[in-house]
Design a protein around this motif. Sequence first.
Motif, mmCIF file in Angstrom:
data_model
loop_
_atom_site.group_PDB
_atom_site.id
_atom_site.type_symbol
_atom_site.label_atom_id
_atom_site.label_comp_id
_atom_site.label_asym_id
_atom_site.label_seq_id
_atom_site.Cartn_x
_atom_site.Cartn_y
_atom_site.Cartn_z
ATOM 1 N N ALA A 613 51.940 58.803 60.386
ATOM 2 C CA ALA A 613 50.724 58.318 59.454
ATOM 3 C C ALA A 613 50.834 59.011 58.007
ATOM 4 O O ALA A 613 50.676 58.009 57.258
ATOM 5 C CB ALA A 613 49.443 58.997 60.267
ATOM 6 N N ILE A 757 35.485 46.984 84.716
ATOM 7 C CA ILE A 757 34.791 48.292 84.302
ATOM 8 C C ILE A 757 33.126 47.846 84.310
ATOM 9 O O ILE A 757 32.353 48.635 84.626
ATOM 10 C CB ILE A 757 35.358 48.368 82.594
ATOM 11 N N GLY A 761 30.537 49.863 86.633
ATOM 12 C CA GLY A 761 29.497 50.458 85.749
ATOM 13 C C GLY A 761 27.974 50.178 86.649
ATOM 14 O O GLY A 761 27.406 51.026 86.871
ATOM 15 N N PRO A 794 27.650 52.612 77.703
ATOM 16 C CA PRO A 794 28.927 53.353 77.501
ATOM 17 C C PRO A 794 30.030 52.626 77.720
ATOM 18 O O PRO A 794 30.905 52.658 76.884
ATOM 19 C CB PRO A 794 28.726 54.786 78.308
ATOM 20 N N GLN A 795 30.218 51.907 78.695
ATOM 21 C CA GLN A 795 31.036 51.052 79.060
ATOM 22 C C GLN A 795 31.357 50.020 78.089
ATOM 23 O O GLN A 795 32.460 49.756 77.671
ATOM 24 C CB GLN A 795 31.182 50.306 80.577
ATOM 25 N N TYR A 798 32.696 51.610 74.987
ATOM 26 C CA TYR A 798 34.278 51.770 75.383
ATOM 27 C C TYR A 798 35.084 50.409 75.039
ATOM 28 O O TYR A 798 36.028 50.719 74.354
ATOM 29 C CB TYR A 798 34.348 52.318 76.657
ATOM 30 N N GLN A 809 44.713 45.022 65.447
ATOM 31 C CA GLN A 809 46.218 45.417 65.343
ATOM 32 C C GLN A 809 47.150 44.324 66.403
ATOM 33 O O GLN A 809 48.268 44.544 66.510
ATOM 34 C CB GLN A 809 46.599 46.758 66.012
ATOM 35 N N PHE A 849 44.673 50.503 58.248
ATOM 36 C CA PHE A 849 44.157 51.828 58.714
ATOM 37 C C PHE A 849 42.706 52.220 58.192
ATOM 38 O O PHE A 849 41.937 52.724 58.876
ATOM 39 C CB PHE A 849 45.097 52.947 58.518
ATOM 40 N N LEU A 852 40.043 50.237 60.041
ATOM 41 C CA LEU A 852 39.860 50.471 60.981
ATOM 42 C C LEU A 852 39.027 52.104 61.161
ATOM 43 O O LEU A 852 38.075 52.155 61.911
ATOM 44 C CB LEU A 852 41.088 50.785 61.899
ATOM 45 N N PHE A 853 39.389 52.906 60.294
ATOM 46 C CA PHE A 853 38.974 54.086 60.084
ATOM 47 C C PHE A 853 37.424 54.026 59.874
ATOM 48 O O PHE A 853 36.592 54.573 60.442
ATOM 49 C CB PHE A 853 39.678 54.904 58.959
ATOM 50 N N ILE A 856 35.359 52.468 62.791
ATOM 51 C CA ILE A 856 35.083 53.063 63.742
ATOM 52 C C ILE A 856 34.369 54.106 63.585
ATOM 53 O O ILE A 856 33.430 54.649 64.360
ATOM 54 C CB ILE A 856 36.604 53.687 64.076
ATOM 55 N N PHE A 860 30.874 55.141 65.353
ATOM 56 C CA PHE A 860 30.594 56.502 65.745
ATOM 57 C C PHE A 860 29.212 56.894 65.432
ATOM 58 O O PHE A 860 28.217 57.414 66.374
ATOM 59 C CB PHE A 860 31.565 57.385 65.866
#
Lengths: 872, 299
Positions: A613, A757, A761, A794-795, A798, A809, A849, A852-853, A856, A860
């Motif tokens: 990286a 999933i 759930g 949560p699922q 995810y 990607q 990157f 995405l960073f 994400i 969060f």
Amino acid sequence: MSLKITQQDRKRVKSTALIFGIIFVISALLAVAFICMTPNAKQIKRLSENKEEIKEMLAGFDGETYYLTSNNWIYELDAYTDQIIDGHNVTEEISDMIAKSGDKLLEDSLDQWQFHTIKTATENLFIVNDGNGNVFKYREENDRIKLTQDYSLMTSGKRSYGGSDNDGNDLYVYVEEGDFCYVFKYDVENLSDGVKARKFLWDISTGADKGYSKIEALKLGTGIIGVYAQDGYVLLCKDDGGTIRFSTDFVDSKEIPDFFTKAEQEMVKDPELEAKWQAKYDETYRKYLETDLIDRLRTKIEDGGVFDVTEEKIKTATVEQILQYYKDIGISDTTIDKQKGYAETEAKTKADSEYSLTSDWHKDFKKEEMNMQVKTEYLDKDKYQVLYSGESTIYGMIYSKVNKVLYYANASDGYLYETKASDLILAETNTAISEISTKIESVHCKNGQKFSDFGNGMNYNEHANTLYLKFANEKTISIVDINDMKNYRVLYTFEGDFEMVNLVGDKDNKVTHCLRQITKVDLKGKDSPERYACTYVPEKYQTKSLTKTIFIVFIVLALISGVFALYFAVAIKREKSIMKIKFITKDAKKNKFVYLALVPFIAMLIMFCYYEAVGAISMSFFSYTKENPAWIWNNFANYIKIFNESDFLSSIVQMLFFLVFDLVLSIIPPIIFAILLILIRNKVASNWIRSLMFIPGIIPSIATMLIWRVGIYGDTGVLNQIVVAMGGKKINWLLNADFAQWSLIFMGFPFIGGYLIFYGGMMNIPKEYHEAGRLEGLGTIKRFLKIDIPLIMPQIKYIFITTFIGSVQNFARTHILRSTVVTTPVQNMYDAMNAGDYGKSSAYATLIFIFLFFAIATNFKMQKKDSMGDDL
Amino acid sequence: MDNNNVKIGAPTVKPKKNTLLLPHEKTGVQVVILTVIIFCLLFSFLPLLLTVINSLKIDVQVQTNAFALPEFSTMGEAIATNFSVAWGAIGQFYFKTILIALIGAVLETIVAAILAYILSFKDFYFKDLVFLFFIAVLLVPSIIGYPVLVPFVRDTLGFGGNYVGYLFAMIGGSQVSGMFLFKTFFSQQPKSLYESASLDGANDFVIFLKITIPLAFPIILYYFVGCFSGIYNEYLWASLILDNDHKTLTQIMFAVSGESVKYGAMYAMYILASIPLIATTIISMKYFKSGEFAAGLKL
């Protein structure tokens, strides 16, 4: 923490700080020392400036290299530092000298000169040819390249290669002038005297009749790839594997070539050949007579009065018809006879010029009609000898003057062959070289590969007496030591796709300079070939990489110890820090096995994640390519290149398009499917369906994609079969801009792969919730909206995050389906990487990157806020 | 177990509940639901269906009508040619790829499990820091490192283009996600078991093998199966690092499908390549059908 700080603890901290300080100083000093020792850590280094095209290279006697550029500059390059020592502009120098000497003849054409051959004569003296047969002499004095007063100018000729004899006194240059091929002889010491002698070149091949040889002028375009002179012979190597050899004591070939003299005398005495010759002569004579006479009769006949030449009849008439016609209109016989006489004389002259060796054929020569046969036995092989390649397909021939051996790479079997000069001399004209050569068992292509047909496959380092061989496919070059003629061995092999003619090495084989041709494709789609010089240093001489590694070790050591020294130094004054250190030391002692166990995992993580990286992000600021793996700072050129790319915006849009669809399709259809499964009253059926849903997974995912590509979207795939059956026209689903992106989205229909999933759930939701809901009066749909879906958040998150990362990607989609009309940043990144432009590829990776960073991180953060909101 | 109960109980319970049927349990609605599900199932099966049918046909039949059932007369010939051609293409690397995927999956699982065990149950000062150090990797897309990784593995580490370097780098990169998954499940295990075990004098190896692994067996199996099919299906990394003497099935399938016009053989090749995945599918079917593992899958 009931720890007390003792005096001993303070001492320990102090001494630790001191030890780290000492380690820091030592390792920093060592790092500096090693960086000074590191000369240049690149295996292959680009030497020339970007825009200068390099035409020829030459190895000097002291390991230095000279090269000629397209701008007619000669540069001298030091072998070990790769520094340019001196550079001279050939055109300017010559025009200067011509101006001084008052010779203004060629001034106009100087601009068009292209110097392209460079040859050593003796030490510190080398000869430059331009493509026109002009030869100039440069001398190196006190590290400066200087044109000496000697130069020889001739105004015609197309291309030339030079070779010098044993003493370096005579220079033999191959020249194509007009329609013919010559070898010119120059006196190196007195170039200004001009050409000493010209040798007209012939090709001799087996004649149609037994015992006879066919003689033709050497055709233009015969690739002469080497001119060598040794022991009184000049040897020319042809690119088809043949050779021409003649003695060096030739006189100007405007006279009849001496080896013909005997042949011509003998020829007349040979009745069979004479008859043949006469027949050919007669035929030519008749042909000329007829055409000439008709020509004359048609145009003008003097003292016969006015005559209508445009008469239709005459235009198509034969000689007899014309004569008859003239008689009819009353033109006198004498007039016609006179014209006949003229025509006969002229036809004779013409036929003579073609079929007599004594005539001045040099001027009126027509090569396609020059097709002579002589008895082979009359040819004097010592004076002029031609050999052909025979059974072998030969790529590349080299003559080693040191070994007096001709080497050639046989493409038919992939072995190197040697032909001794003594055998060459003994061989009769028209012998195949393969008959007098021996195979060198120790030098051959690997795995049954063949020698390349590109770049002649072979080159010679005359200073080290080594051969460079190029293998096809693998694109490797092998360097063969030929000093010990009983034991030829491959010194080393390196990867490279060079033009072999432009590969030179120094006398120790420590450095190989190569001239590489690459093709760059600019945005307008035009290919622009670019040639540059680069250096290859064989591995056994690379002390560099080791010093670099040591440097890195020490610098890392210095950094770590520096940080620790600083920390401990500060800690001495702070009670809290000392306490902390004591605590950590105790913890480390207690958990030493845990820390020890973690070492391999952390090491692997650093090696395979962090290093990459950090490396990729750093690399994105440098121009680092496969051909030239050097960290060259390029002022953000990689990023500028990306932002300027015509499809940059569209690729981003494409990526977002896929992202939105992927997110929606990875969540909504599976949830619906999961709900439907839950709603099934018959639990046995539900059980079966869930079992069945696993079965499509037995096909490898790449195979599934290939099935979609070929079997469904393919030319004869399912969709086209349906379209054709409905009377439509076949559609290229993946390459048609209207359909391509939708086809890629549609792949994976009905998108329920990830339902399990969500199903799991929802099944894990306690039944009480549902019952409570029912009591509240919630219907089935409302139940799912208000209870189930919020509880499987949560699922969903995810899947959302993994799909988000996966979609950005996802390169397999565009790559495996070969849908070239759809480009995404990842695909561009992969393409750049495949093209060897690692710098640009890394810049793409860095951009992905960053995207995405932030995506994400935002995600969060939002989730945190949500959960906080839930708590309140 | 649950299903068995339903099976046995269904006939007796059904008449009772008839009067209390929820709206979606009415027959009409159920028919619609089933139709939709069967429609979805059919489409999910499309690639598999095409593969099976077409591997039994000769090339011309595949091209004219991909959906047509194989003709009995040509089937023998088609099977013989298709499968022999397919095996000729992939046979050399078939068992190698399976072995590599197996070794890789075992190693990946072991590495992730040990790491997760340490980070779940061991108490040490830098634990949070180490965890953060590992978890931060999840933010970095693996694909960005390839331009650096390829020369690093090939030249600096000296693996060249062989399978060892291929697997080594893959395990190094994948340990984090496995660790993360396992840690979530390990931390849900009852603490009391561990406490009593260590009071009994069991060391870490014993606890790991006798308690942690058996308790988390389904998720470990899930991860193992995922790793196996992950490596078995991997294409990009293999295409970048492996040389001509070392290849994986995916590479060959990709290369062959690009050039070949032997459609039947192509499908036969996919069938052959599917065989190892039958085992993983059976395992998945047995353990994960209920979707219970999904409870732990969250971020």
